[in-house]
Design a protein around this motif. Structure first.
Motif, PDB file in Angstrom:
ATOM      1  N   UNK A 382     -10.326   8.585   4.469  1.00 65.20           N
ATOM      2  CA  UNK A 382      -9.196   7.742   4.081  1.00 65.20           C
ATOM      3  C   UNK A 382      -8.177   7.675   5.222  1.00 65.20           C
ATOM      4  N   UNK A 386      -6.662   4.284   7.201  1.00 63.60           N
ATOM      5  CA  UNK A 386      -5.243   3.997   7.403  1.00 63.60           C
ATOM      6  C   UNK A 386      -4.973   3.793   8.898  1.00 63.60           C
ATOM      7  N   UNK A 388      -6.940   2.459  10.852  1.00 62.73           N
ATOM      8  CA  UNK A 388      -7.414   1.104  11.168  1.00 62.73           C
ATOM      9  C   UNK A 388      -6.367   0.057  10.796  1.00 62.73           C
ATOM     10  N   UNK A 389      -5.234   0.494  10.270  1.00 62.84           N
ATOM     11  CA  UNK A 389      -4.180  -0.447   9.924  1.00 62.84           C
ATOM     12  C   UNK A 389      -4.330  -1.024   8.526  1.00 62.84           C
ATOM     13  N   UNK A 390      -5.154  -0.404   7.696  1.00 59.90           N
ATOM     14  CA  UNK A 390      -5.376  -0.942   6.354  1.00 59.90           C
ATOM     15  C   UNK A 390      -4.388  -0.335   5.355  1.00 59.90           C
ATOM     16  N   UNK A 391      -4.124  -1.126   4.308  1.00 64.35           N
ATOM     17  CA  UNK A 391      -3.199  -0.702   3.262  1.00 64.35           C
ATOM     18  C   UNK A 391      -4.011  -0.285   2.037  1.00 64.35           C
ATOM     19  N   UNK A 392      -3.685   0.892   1.487  1.00 64.10           N
ATOM     20  CA  UNK A 392      -4.431   1.389   0.329  1.00 64.10           C
ATOM     21  C   UNK A 392      -3.878   0.786  -0.962  1.00 64.10           C
ATOM     22  N   UNK A 393      -4.756   0.288  -1.798  1.00 70.33           N
ATOM     23  CA  UNK A 393      -4.342  -0.218  -3.109  1.00 70.33           C
ATOM     24  C   UNK A 393      -4.924   0.695  -4.193  1.00 70.33           C
ATOM     25  N   UNK A 439      -0.864 -10.892  -3.203  1.00 72.17           N
ATOM     26  CA  UNK A 439      -0.042 -10.841  -1.998  1.00 72.17           C
ATOM     27  C   UNK A 439      -0.272 -12.041  -1.081  1.00 72.17           C
ATOM     28  N   UNK A 446      -6.906  -4.567   3.332  1.00 66.97           N
ATOM     29  CA  UNK A 446      -6.696  -3.665   2.195  1.00 66.97           C
ATOM     30  C   UNK A 446      -7.913  -2.773   1.991  1.00 66.97           C
ATOM     31  N   UNK A 469      -4.817  -9.550  10.853  1.00 64.46           N
ATOM     32  CA  UNK A 469      -4.257  -8.318  10.287  1.00 64.46           C
ATOM     33  C   UNK A 469      -3.689  -7.414  11.361  1.00 64.46           C
ATOM     34  N   UNK A 470      -3.998  -7.700  12.627  1.00 65.85           N
ATOM     35  CA  UNK A 470      -3.508  -6.803  13.682  1.00 65.85           C
ATOM     36  C   UNK A 470      -2.458  -7.476  14.555  1.00 65.85           C
TER      37      UNK A 470
ATOM     38  N   UNK B 102       0.627  -2.198  13.760  1.00 66.85           N
ATOM     39  CA  UNK B 102      -0.165  -2.341  12.543  1.00 66.85           C
ATOM     40  C   UNK B 102      -0.614  -0.955  12.096  1.00 66.85           C
ATOM     41  N   UNK B 104      -1.012   0.592   8.945  1.00 69.78           N
ATOM     42  CA  UNK B 104      -1.722   0.991   7.738  1.00 69.78           C
ATOM     43  C   UNK B 104      -0.779   1.717   6.806  1.00 69.78           C
ATOM     44  N   UNK B 322      -0.250  -3.305  -7.108  1.00 69.52           N
ATOM     45  CA  UNK B 322      -0.581  -3.568  -5.703  1.00 69.52           C
ATOM     46  C   UNK B 322       0.272  -4.658  -5.079  1.00 69.52           C
TER      47      UNK B 322
END
Lengths: 647, 331
Positions: A382, A386, A388-393, A439, A446, A469-470, B102, B104, B322
């Motif tokens: 996990x 994160x 990698x710049x991803x948002x956890x939902x 969103x 995500x 996303x980046x 970025x 995360x 979310x």
């Protein structure tokens, strides 16, 4: 449970204010939920613990208050009630019990009563509690139940031919119109009160309409009985009913209290009964439990002397007697929650006060705490996502159907109360699709991990990428591949055929999961951009794959030499083959290689593309330009075997 | 010699007139460079009478030093001016927004769960997980629920079949651990639980729960209080205090409901947090544990309560919606 301050002070002479009484009850376990004034009366609302039916009465709470707060004393009224002795040698009379669910049936028969509106004090009391006064007889049964905890019912004797009462199990097909005017279909197992022929009341739940007391009633039979909690519960849940009587019987009503309650009723009615009956086939055996004060101190984590233990238990009605190191207690008939020593230790603790419990850290040896094995590996996974710049939902497990659901059997809730909670998710992709829509559906990265049910329960991980996303470039298939490989490690990806994905833009590992571009038709259905990229993996399966050991490799002190090549090759030749050739031909000195550009268009033949590959050479000792060129040429030559040519 | 004087004054004038450092460089080359005019004077030294050579050489060197000194000081002055101009030119509006990398984001509940794992792990509690889709016997029977307990009602619990349900409490882990382990042990879990409830600001059908329990020799309510106090202080701050109040749960005896208070968070009010108690002897005996030798405690609480208290989140529904506007508040 609601009652007025006056009702409590009828039983307790206490120097405490209403608020202080509420606080004291709270600290014995009966939480004051609300205290408010209604037209001159102070009304308490106290939450009753589920195992303490005896406390669903003013009498029960008075007992608790007196035990907790010794300066509060019982009034004469309470003393009379508590010291009450049932009349001896009563006959069953016209009453018979033919069902196991009835422990005891006591009754008083009154003649010459006038069922007028209740006196003002009674009307005011019930009104303050939010109840509607009905008639003197009915109001009195309610009031006495609140005071003593004993549910009662008054039958009109004129509607009861032969003054007969037979308690039995209902017969198939029998019906009863209850006081609320609803016709109830009875079932075998329901305990009913009958007049010898037909049911006239649902035992412990509600009376029947036919025998209800009314303005014309002059003679009545007052029922004060004890019914088995399981029987009452089964009947009332089957019929979807919930009454003050069933609430108490389900928890516990003192079987010794039937006459005590009726004596209060008769006194308030101001009429002596013409006759009274009692039948008590299932007398509860006396129950004795011992407690060791030393053990109480040990488990409570505070010092309680034997003398204190004895006092507390005495005040709660357990009549403790010293027996060696123990106190032998007699469990009072109004308590059905005390079976073992630990129950008495709780009683001691409640009265002594939990504020005396010390605060200590446990000592002793246990294995290393924290997270181990798979959980630890998942935590690290996990963290990589994160990074990698991803948002956890986090989304709901319970949901409705969705175009991105996986195929296969579903787990369903047996009786869902809404379609939105009818199914257990079998994929996290619908969750991510909805989170993306929530969103704006654009420029999002995500991920979610959690349990899915497909139909077996397992832990799943899903990723969604769409748009930029980046901050620099639009996500594509290879962005997703990069994320997946960063998270899970490089795998032997092969083509897959999941109908939710673009048929020629998906890849995965059987049993582990897949990633790719969303199928354009599914994208339309979900209102997502066609350039949405999805991935979903079975983490339980991933945890069974070998973990790459992170082993140190010594660093060369010698400089690396880079050579770039651009080759033209048919698009049908997979890069995997090109890469294998490069690695094989490059040999030991090829430290690294990477694809840095793909081009097709003018200057490149139809059906082919140009690949630019960087080659990094290093060895022990300096790599000369000539050596580097030779190594590069060797690789290019090997690639010719795949039909590639240098551009 | 006149030539030395003439060139020197020419050079000094040129230095003084140079408008920028680039021009100054030209001047330097013009006079002092390899083929510069002052440097060039030395080439004529051979044509001079021997007795004049020494004097001429010194004069040229002197001229050279004089011009170099002027150059250095002029360069310094010009460079300073140029830097000032550059700085003025490069001035930024520093109140413009930064460009965030970025980075995360970990979901706020996951952050809370990670914190719980850290604190409980630090007290020697092992993290374990058990299924969300749980067997009736672990969810109720193993926890000393009497048959037909109201909590088992269909309207309170999501049943899949008579034997399988969505766990209503993470305490369901207990039976599974008791089957496998012998005391002493300290175990905790964090996971989803499900109750068939109408959803509003303070109720959800799904929420996360922490459940922790330990069994060892001589474990008392004092150890429960100590562990709980350390836990809530770790989560919410050192000034938090714990209060016990008697309560009833089938799997503990004595049972308590515990409340916490903190001058900073709740103005000294007591806020109920969860249920706890000593593990019921019926449960210990069921798994063959000698209750004279061993005792244990258990406690549970809702995870969402923590960020609600800490950050003032006033609606439970946000946690599963979310909305990035919500999640980004807890980066």
């Amino acid at each position: 449970m609601k009652f007025t301050e006056a009702m409590l002070r009828e039983f307790v002479d206490s120097p405490l204010s209403a608020q202080e009484i509420g606080d004291a009850l709270t600290m014995t376990g009966f939480e004051l939920e609300e205290i408010h004034d209604t037209g001159g009366a102070t009304v308490f609302d106290i939450a009753i613990m589920a195992n303490r039916g005896d406390a669903a009465s003013v009498l029960g709470l008075a007992r608790e208050l007196i035990a907790k707060h010794p300066a509060s004393k019982p009034t004469q009224s309470m003393a009379d009630l508590v010291s009450w002795h049932d009349p001896e040698g009563l006959a069953a009379g016209t009453i018979s019990i033919e069902a196991d669910g009835c422990t005891r049936y006591s009754a008083m028969l009154f003649d010459g009563v006038r069922n007028e509106p209740s006196p003002n004090w009674l009307q005011e009391c019930l009104t303050a509690l939010g109840q509607r006064p009905i008639s003197f007889l009915v109001d009195l049964t309610n009031y006495v139940m609140l005071m003593t905890g004993q549910p009662m019912h008054a039958f009109d004797l004129d509607k009861l031919p032969g003054e007969r009462i037979v308690v039995r199990s209902a017969l198939p097909g029998e019906k009863l119109v209850t006081l609320d005017g609803i016709e109830r279909e009875l079932a075998t197992g329901d305990v009913v009160i009958t007049d010898g022929h037909r049911p006239i009341a649902l035992a412990g739940v509600m009376g029947g309409q036919d025998t209800e007391v009314g303005p014309a009633t002059t003679r009545c039979l007052l029922e004060s009985a004890h019914f088995d909690n399981q029987a009452v519960r089964a009947t009332r849940t089957r019929l979807g009913m919930h009454t003050e009587a069933s609430y108490r019987f389900e928890r516990w009503v003192d079987p010794q209290g039937t006459f005590r309650a009726m004596s209060l009723f008769a006194r308030l009615l101001g009429t002596e009964p013409r006759t009274q009956f009692d039948i008590y086939p299932h007398r509860r055996p006396d129950l004795h439990v011992s407690v060791r004060p030393v053990r109480a101190s040990l488990l409570l984590g505070c010092e309680v002397t034997p003398r204190e233990c004895s006092d507390y238990l005495e005040r709660l009605g357990f009549s403790p007697e010293a027996e060696g190191d123990s106190l032998r207690c007699s469990v009072p008939s109004w308590r059905n929650d005390v079976h073992g020593e630990e129950d008495l230790i709780e009683e001691v603790g409640r009265v002594h006060g939990y504020e005396h419990i010390r605060t200590e850290a446990p000592i002793g040896s246990t294995p290393v705490g924290g997270t181990h094995g798979g959980s630890l590996r998942t935590d690290r996974l996990l963290a990589r996502l994160v990074r990698c710049g991803l948002i956890q939902t986090m989304s709901h497990t319970l949901r409705d159907a969705h175009a991105l659901d996986a195929e296969g059997d579903r787990v369903r809730v047996r009786t869902p109360h809404s379609p939105e909670t009818a199914l257990l998710r079998n994929s996290l992709l619908p969750c991510l699709a909805e989170a993306a829509m929530k969103n704006g559906g654009r420029n999002l990265g995500l991920f979610e991990f959690g349990r899915v049910f497909a139909p077996a329960e397992r832990v799943s991980l899903a990723v969604l990428l769409t748009g930029c996303t980046d901050g620099t470039s639009e996500a594509d298939f290879f962005t997703m591949k990069g994320v997946v490989e960063t998270a899970l490690g490089t795998q032997e990806w092969t083509g897959t055929s999941d109908p939710r994905f673009h048929p020629t833009r998906q890849a995965g590992v059987a049993g582990l999961g897949l990633f790719g571009q969303i199928h354009p038709l599914v994208a339309e259905q979900c209102d997502l951009a066609p350039t949405t990229f999805l991935a979903e993996f079975d983490l339980d399966a991933w945890l069974t794959t070998a973990e790459h050991g992170e082993r140190f490799r010594p660093l060369s002190r010698h400089p690396a030499v880079r050579r770039d090549i651009a080759i033209e090759v048919l698009k049908s030749v997979p890069y995997r083959d090109i890469e294998a050739t490069v690695v094989q031909a490059g040999g030991h000195d090829l430290e690294a290689h990477w694809l840095f550009d793909v081009y097709e268009g003018p200057g490149v033949s139809e059906g082919a593309h140009s690949l630019a590959i960087a080659l990094l050479f290093r060895k022990d000792g300096n790599f000369t330009d000539e050596e580097a060129n030779r190594a590069r040429d060797g690789i290019v030559e090997a690639l010719q075997g795949l039909g590639a040519r240098l551009r | 010699m006149e030539e030395v004087v003439r060139l020197t004054s020419l050079a000094l004038a040129a230095v003084a007139e140079a408008k920028d450092t680039a021009r100054l460089r030209e001047v330097e080359l013009e006079f002092l460079g390899k083929s510069g005019s002052i440097s060039g004077l030395m080439r004529g030294i051979g044509a001079l009478p021997a007795e004049e050579r020494k004097g001429f050489g010194e004069a040229v060197n002197q001229a050279r030093i004089e011009v170099e000194t002027a150059l250095v000081s002029r360069r310094r002055a010009l460079r300073e001016g140029e830097l000032q101009a550059q700085f003025a030119n490069e001035a930024l509006d520093v109140t413009m927004p930064g460009r965030a990398p970025n980075a995360g984001l970990v979901h706020v509940l996951q952050q809370t769960i990670d914190e719980i794992k850290r604190i409980m792990g630090g007290m020697g509690f092992e993290y374990h997980e058990s299924p969300e889709l749980e067997e009736f016997r672990y969810n109720f029977d193993a926890l000393n629920y009497p048959p037909n307990h109201p909590a088992m009602d269909e309207q309170d619990t999501f049943y899949i079949s008579d034997e399988v349900l969505l766990r209503t409490q993470c305490t369901a882990l207990q039976g599974r651990v008791f089957e496998q382990r012998k005391p002493p042990f300290r175990v905790f879990t964090v996971g989803r639980t499900f109750r068939n409830e109408a959803v509003d600001r303070t109720h959800g059908h799904t929420f996360y729960q922490v459940d922790a329990f330990m069994v060892d020799e001589g474990i008392s309510m004092a150890h429960l209080k100590g562990t709980l106090a350390a836990f809530v202080r770790g989560m919410l701050g050192d000034e938090v205090t714990v209060r016990f109040r008697p309560d009833f749960f089938p799997f503990v005896e004595p049972g308590v409901d515990y409340a916490i208070s903190s001058p900073r968070l709740f103005d000294g009010r007591w806020v109920e947090l969860g249920g706890a108690g000593l593990i019921h002897n019926n449960i210990l005996r069921r798994y063959g544990i000698d209750t004279e030798r061993y005792s244990g405690f258990a406690f549970g609480l809702g995870v969402e309560r923590m960020p609600m208290m800490k950050h003032g989140v006033d609606d439970l529904r946000y946690f599963f919606e979310n909305d990035l506007r919500f999640l980004r508040q807890f980066a």
